[in-house]
Design a protein around this motif. Structure first.
Motif, PDB file in Angstrom:
ATOM      1  N   VAL A  72       0.843  -1.188   0.000  1.00  0.00           N
ATOM      2  CA  VAL A  72       0.000   0.000   0.000  1.00  0.00           C
ATOM      3  C   VAL A  72       0.888   1.253   0.000  1.00  0.00           C
ATOM      4  CG1 VAL A  72      -1.716   1.285   1.347  1.00  0.00           C
ATOM      5  CG2 VAL A  72      -1.859  -1.201   1.190  1.00  0.00           C
ATOM      6  N   ASP A  73       0.493   2.244  -0.788  1.00  0.00           N
ATOM      7  CA  ASP A  73       1.190   3.541  -0.871  1.00  0.00           C
ATOM      8  C   ASP A  73       2.636   3.429  -1.326  1.00  0.00           C
ATOM      9  OD1 ASP A  73      -1.038   5.043  -0.167  1.00  0.00           O
ATOM     10  OD2 ASP A  73      -0.604   4.906   1.973  1.00  0.00           O
ATOM     11  N   HIS A  74       2.910   2.524  -2.254  1.00  0.00           N
ATOM     12  CA  HIS A  74       4.264   2.403  -2.793  1.00  0.00           C
ATOM     13  C   HIS A  74       4.338   2.805  -4.273  1.00  0.00           C
ATOM     14  CE1 HIS A  74       5.323   0.526   0.960  1.00  0.00           C
ATOM     15  NE2 HIS A  74       6.581   0.459   0.567  1.00  0.00           N
ATOM     16  N   GLY A  75       3.312   3.474  -4.797  1.00  0.00           N
ATOM     17  CA  GLY A  75       3.400   4.076  -6.127  1.00  0.00           C
ATOM     18  C   GLY A  75       2.857   3.272  -7.293  1.00  0.00           C
ATOM     19  N   LYS A  76       2.004   2.287  -7.038  1.00  0.00           N
ATOM     20  CA  LYS A  76       1.449   1.483  -8.143  1.00  0.00           C
ATOM     21  C   LYS A  76       0.614   2.337  -9.087  1.00  0.00           C
ATOM     22  CE  LYS A  76      -0.542  -1.179  -5.182  1.00  0.00           C
ATOM     23  NZ  LYS A  76       0.003  -0.693  -3.917  1.00  0.00           N
ATOM     24  N   SER A  77      -0.278   3.151  -8.543  1.00  0.00           N
ATOM     25  CA  SER A  77      -1.130   4.001  -9.384  1.00  0.00           C
ATOM     26  C   SER A  77      -0.317   5.068 -10.101  1.00  0.00           C
ATOM     27  CB  SER A  77      -2.226   4.655  -8.544  1.00  0.00           C
ATOM     28  OG  SER A  77      -3.114   3.668  -8.045  1.00  0.00           O
ATOM     29  N   THR A  78       0.692   5.609  -9.442  1.00  0.00           N
ATOM     30  CA  THR A  78       1.556   6.615 -10.060  1.00  0.00           C
ATOM     31  C   THR A  78       2.328   6.005 -11.223  1.00  0.00           C
ATOM     32  OG1 THR A  78       1.765   7.754  -7.946  1.00  0.00           O
ATOM     33  CG2 THR A  78       3.410   8.272  -9.630  1.00  0.00           C
ATOM     34  N   LEU A  79       2.871   4.811 -11.026  1.00  0.00           N
ATOM     35  CA  LEU A  79       3.591   4.126 -12.100  1.00  0.00           C
ATOM     36  C   LEU A  79       2.658   3.837 -13.269  1.00  0.00           C
ATOM     37  CD1 LEU A  79       5.980   2.610 -13.367  1.00  0.00           C
ATOM     38  CD2 LEU A  79       5.267   0.603 -12.047  1.00  0.00           C
ATOM     39  N   THR A  80       1.477   3.337 -12.957  1.00  0.00           N
ATOM     40  CA  THR A  80       0.510   3.011 -14.010  1.00  0.00           C
ATOM     41  C   THR A  80       0.103   4.274 -14.768  1.00  0.00           C
ATOM     42  OG1 THR A  80      -0.287   1.164 -12.678  1.00  0.00           O
ATOM     43  CG2 THR A  80      -1.706   1.896 -14.472  1.00  0.00           C
ATOM     44  N   ASP A  81      -0.171   5.367 -14.055  1.00  0.00           N
ATOM     45  CA  ASP A  81      -0.493   6.641 -14.717  1.00  0.00           C
ATOM     46  C   ASP A  81       0.641   7.084 -15.635  1.00  0.00           C
ATOM     47  OD1 ASP A  81      -2.974   6.887 -13.552  1.00  0.00           O
ATOM     48  OD2 ASP A  81      -2.463   8.616 -12.296  1.00  0.00           O
ATOM     49  N   SER A  82       1.882   6.899 -15.196  1.00  0.00           N
ATOM     50  CA  SER A  82       3.033   7.293 -16.020  1.00  0.00           C
ATOM     51  C   SER A  82       3.114   6.473 -17.298  1.00  0.00           C
ATOM     52  CB  SER A  82       4.326   7.139 -15.221  1.00  0.00           C
ATOM     53  OG  SER A  82       4.337   8.029 -14.136  1.00  0.00           O
ATOM     54  N   LEU A  83       2.854   5.169 -17.204  1.00  0.00           N
ATOM     55  CA  LEU A  83       2.846   4.322 -18.400  1.00  0.00           C
ATOM     56  C   LEU A  83       1.718   4.722 -19.347  1.00  0.00           C
ATOM     57  CD1 LEU A  83       3.489   0.862 -16.721  1.00  0.00           C
ATOM     58  CD2 LEU A  83       5.088   2.130 -18.166  1.00  0.00           C
ATOM     59  N   ILE A  84       0.566   5.021 -18.791  1.00  0.00           N
ATOM     60  CA  ILE A  84      -0.587   5.439 -19.603  1.00  0.00           C
ATOM     61  C   ILE A  84      -0.312   6.788 -20.259  1.00  0.00           C
ATOM     62  CG2 ILE A  84      -3.008   6.166 -19.419  1.00  0.00           C
ATOM     63  CD1 ILE A  84      -3.302   3.848 -17.341  1.00  0.00           C
ATOM     64  N   ALA A  85       0.340   7.683 -19.546  1.00  0.00           N
ATOM     65  CA  ALA A  85       0.703   8.983 -20.127  1.00  0.00           C
ATOM     66  C   ALA A  85       1.713   8.807 -21.250  1.00  0.00           C
ATOM     67  CB  ALA A  85       1.254   9.910 -19.048  1.00  0.00           C
ATOM     68  N   ARG A 100     -12.227   7.448  -1.935  1.00  0.00           N
ATOM     69  CA  ARG A 100     -11.283   7.129  -0.866  1.00  0.00           C
ATOM     70  C   ARG A 100      -9.821   7.305  -1.276  1.00  0.00           C
ATOM     71  NH1 ARG A 100     -13.194   1.382   1.228  1.00  0.00           N
ATOM     72  NH2 ARG A 100     -11.541   1.763   2.723  1.00  0.00           N
ATOM     73  N   GLY A 101      -9.567   7.449  -2.581  1.00  0.00           N
ATOM     74  CA  GLY A 101      -8.196   7.628  -3.064  1.00  0.00           C
ATOM     75  C   GLY A 101      -7.344   6.383  -2.925  1.00  0.00           C
ATOM     76  N   ILE A 102      -7.991   5.216  -2.995  1.00  0.00           N
ATOM     77  CA  ILE A 102      -7.271   3.952  -2.909  1.00  0.00           C
ATOM     78  C   ILE A 102      -7.740   3.025  -4.021  1.00  0.00           C
ATOM     79  CG2 ILE A 102      -6.885   4.081  -0.421  1.00  0.00           C
ATOM     80  CD1 ILE A 102      -9.205   2.055  -0.100  1.00  0.00           C
ATOM     81  N   THR A 103      -6.876   2.114  -4.430  1.00  0.00           N
ATOM     82  CA  THR A 103      -7.242   1.119  -5.433  1.00  0.00           C
ATOM     83  C   THR A 103      -7.766  -0.108  -4.711  1.00  0.00           C
ATOM     84  OG1 THR A 103      -5.519   1.945  -6.895  1.00  0.00           O
ATOM     85  CG2 THR A 103      -6.403  -0.242  -7.382  1.00  0.00           C
ATOM     86  N   ILE A 104      -8.958  -0.569  -5.110  1.00  0.00           N
ATOM     87  CA  ILE A 104      -9.581  -1.725  -4.474  1.00  0.00           C
ATOM     88  C   ILE A 104      -9.568  -2.923  -5.416  1.00  0.00           C
ATOM     89  CG2 ILE A 104     -11.715  -2.621  -3.477  1.00  0.00           C
ATOM     90  CD1 ILE A 104     -12.325   0.339  -2.652  1.00  0.00           C
ATOM     91  N   LYS A 105      -9.949  -2.714  -6.655  1.00  0.00           N
ATOM     92  CA  LYS A 105     -10.015  -3.794  -7.647  1.00  0.00           C
ATOM     93  C   LYS A 105      -8.946  -3.604  -8.717  1.00  0.00           C
ATOM     94  CE  LYS A 105     -13.949  -6.153  -6.866  1.00  0.00           C
ATOM     95  NZ  LYS A 105     -14.160  -7.549  -7.022  1.00  0.00           N
ATOM     96  N   SER A 106      -8.476  -4.730  -9.244  1.00  0.00           N
ATOM     97  CA  SER A 106      -7.497  -4.637 -10.331  1.00  0.00           C
ATOM     98  C   SER A 106      -8.191  -4.174 -11.611  1.00  0.00           C
ATOM     99  CB  SER A 106      -6.818  -5.986 -10.546  1.00  0.00           C
ATOM    100  OG  SER A 106      -7.761  -6.944 -10.976  1.00  0.00           O
ATOM    101  N   THR A 107      -7.435  -3.531 -12.458  1.00  0.00           N
ATOM    102  CA  THR A 107      -7.947  -3.011 -13.722  1.00  0.00           C
ATOM    103  C   THR A 107      -6.949  -3.343 -14.820  1.00  0.00           C
ATOM    104  OG1 THR A 107      -8.961  -1.158 -12.546  1.00  0.00           O
ATOM    105  CG2 THR A 107      -8.731  -0.925 -14.921  1.00  0.00           C
ATOM    106  N   GLY A 108      -7.440  -3.873 -15.917  1.00  0.00           N
ATOM    107  CA  GLY A 108      -6.591  -4.155 -17.054  1.00  0.00           C
ATOM    108  C   GLY A 108      -6.583  -3.010 -18.037  1.00  0.00           C
TER     109      GLY A 108
END
Length: 91
Positions: free
Chosen positions: A38-51, A76-84
């Motif tokens: 948790v809070d180790h940058g998964k969403s940030t990394l994914t956003d960077s790849l998408i950008a 809530r600003g958290i990821t709950i489910k995986s997304t492809g």
């Protein structure tokens, strides 16, 4: 402190036929998963790849939380489910 100019973002648009042609080449497909605590940058990394793929603006990467599609995730600003996502990279 002067701001650096960001390179112009190129949006990539494919036709259905082009997408099908890309997907029909299994040697060009790479599957990956982003896994971390948790809070180790998964969403940030994914956003960077998408950008980088031109789907969202580079300036929004890290704040967009593009794969948090559920209302409760956004609230809530958290990821709950995986997304492809499917990304195309020309090399």
């Amino acid at each position: 402190r002067p701001r650096l100019a960001m390179p112009k973002q190129i949006m990539v648009n494919f036709t259905i036929e082009e997408l099908r042609g890309i997907m029909d080449k299994p040697d060009n497909i790479r599957n990956m998963s982003v896994i971390a605590h948790v809070d180790h940058g998964k969403s940030t990394l994914t956003d960077s790849l998408i950008a980088k793929a031109g789907i969202i603006a580079q300036a929004k990467a890290g704040d967009a939380r593009y794969t948090d599609t559920r209302k409760d995730e956004q609230e809530r600003g958290i990821t709950i489910k995986s997304t492809g996502v499917s990304l195309y990279y020309k090399y």
